[in-house]
Design an enzyme around this catalytic site. Structure first.
Site, PDB file in Angstrom:
ATOM      1  N   GLU A   1      -3.887   6.711 -11.449  1.00 29.55           N
ATOM      2  CA  GLU A   1      -2.836   6.332 -12.394  1.00 29.55           C
ATOM      3  C   GLU A   1      -2.202   4.979 -12.046  1.00 29.55           C
ATOM      4  O   GLU A   1      -1.955   4.157 -12.920  1.00 29.55           O
ATOM      5  CB  GLU A   1      -1.771   7.434 -12.339  1.00 29.55           C
ATOM      6  N   ASP A   2      -1.929   4.747 -10.781  1.00 29.74           N
ATOM      7  CA  ASP A   2      -1.142   3.566 -10.396  1.00 29.74           C
ATOM      8  C   ASP A   2      -1.954   2.424  -9.801  1.00 29.74           C
ATOM      9  O   ASP A   2      -1.471   1.307  -9.724  1.00 29.74           O
ATOM     10  CB  ASP A   2      -0.050   3.956  -9.379  1.00 29.74           C
TER      11      ASP A   2
ATOM     12  N   ASP B   1       4.759  17.409  -6.407  1.00 34.16           N
ATOM     13  CA  ASP B   1       5.101  16.065  -6.891  1.00 34.16           C
ATOM     14  C   ASP B   1       6.495  16.075  -7.519  1.00 34.16           C
ATOM     15  O   ASP B   1       7.308  15.178  -7.294  1.00 34.16           O
ATOM     16  CB  ASP B   1       4.037  15.645  -7.915  1.00 34.16           C
TER      17      ASP B   1
ATOM     18  N   HIS C   1      -2.955  11.526  -5.177  1.00 33.46           N
ATOM     19  CA  HIS C   1      -2.667  11.928  -6.563  1.00 33.46           C
ATOM     20  C   HIS C   1      -2.254  10.792  -7.497  1.00 33.46           C
ATOM     21  O   HIS C   1      -2.365  10.930  -8.706  1.00 33.46           O
ATOM     22  CB  HIS C   1      -1.646  13.084  -6.619  1.00 33.46           C
TER      23      HIS C   1
HETATM   24 ZN    ZN Z   1       3.636  11.328  -7.593  1.00 38.14          ZN
END
Ligand code: ZN
Length: 184
Positions: free
Chosen positions: A61-62, A118, A57
């Protein structure tokens, strides 16, 4: 099972240089593993694609992974869920956080499940491994924000909703106490 282990391998490599923000400096991969574990504990019938998406997940994004890369390595279902729960890192932090609240009601059920787990994990970290440099007000504001994101996601899992409420209550109690102590 094969796809799930493949996702763990993919995420572990993608996050290899990252640490969590707490003093324990845990390897980042501990977080997505925890998120997928929470889902399977509370919703044991969850499809493997969703568990893979939970493991993956944060890689868009990262880590700069792309939706198409995930689709090629896994499948479109996994890739779309990961895309859905990915913030646009090009936006300022406050705007990103506001967008998460705004977008939560429109997420698919699978993405809501990942989002909910999350937040259970991240709010839980406020008790076990509080990010370095965060003060009590910041932590309490974080729990409020997480609660707003979680609200429209609750419908997908009573078990995860209960876990969220329990951990949010504990984090608030602990940090309200700390704040009172610091103030008095
Ligand atoms: Zn997360």
């Amino acid at each position: 099972m094969q796809l799930l282990l493949k996702s763990v391998d993919f995420a572990a490599r993608a996050h290899r240089d990252q640490r969590r923000k707490g003093p324990a400096e845990e390897p980042y991969i501990n977080h997505p593993i925890e998120v997928s574990r929470l889902i399977v504990e509370c919703e044991p019938q969850t499809h493997e694609d969703i568990l893979c998406a939970a493991v993956l997940h944060d890689v868009i994004e990262d880590c700069g992974a792309t939706r198409d890369e995930i689709a090629a390595c896994f499948n479109d279902v996994v890739a779309d869920i990961v895309q859905e729960v990915s913030d646009d890192k090009g936006l300022p932090r406050d705007e990103r956080k506001a967008k998460q609240v705004e977008r939560a009601p429109n997420l698919t059920a699978a993405a809501k499940l990942v989002r909910l787990a999350d937040k259970v994990a991240n709010v839980g970290a406020m008790l076990t491994d509080t990010p370095i440099g965060w003060d009590e007000d910041q932590i309490l504001a974080y729990v409020d924000w997480a609660e707003a994101v979680v609200a429209p996601c609750r419908e997908v899992s009573d078990g995860l909703s209960d876990r969220f409420d329990a951990i949010a209550r504990d984090v608030r109690a602990f940090h309200e106490d700390q704040k009172a102590e610091a103030g008095g």
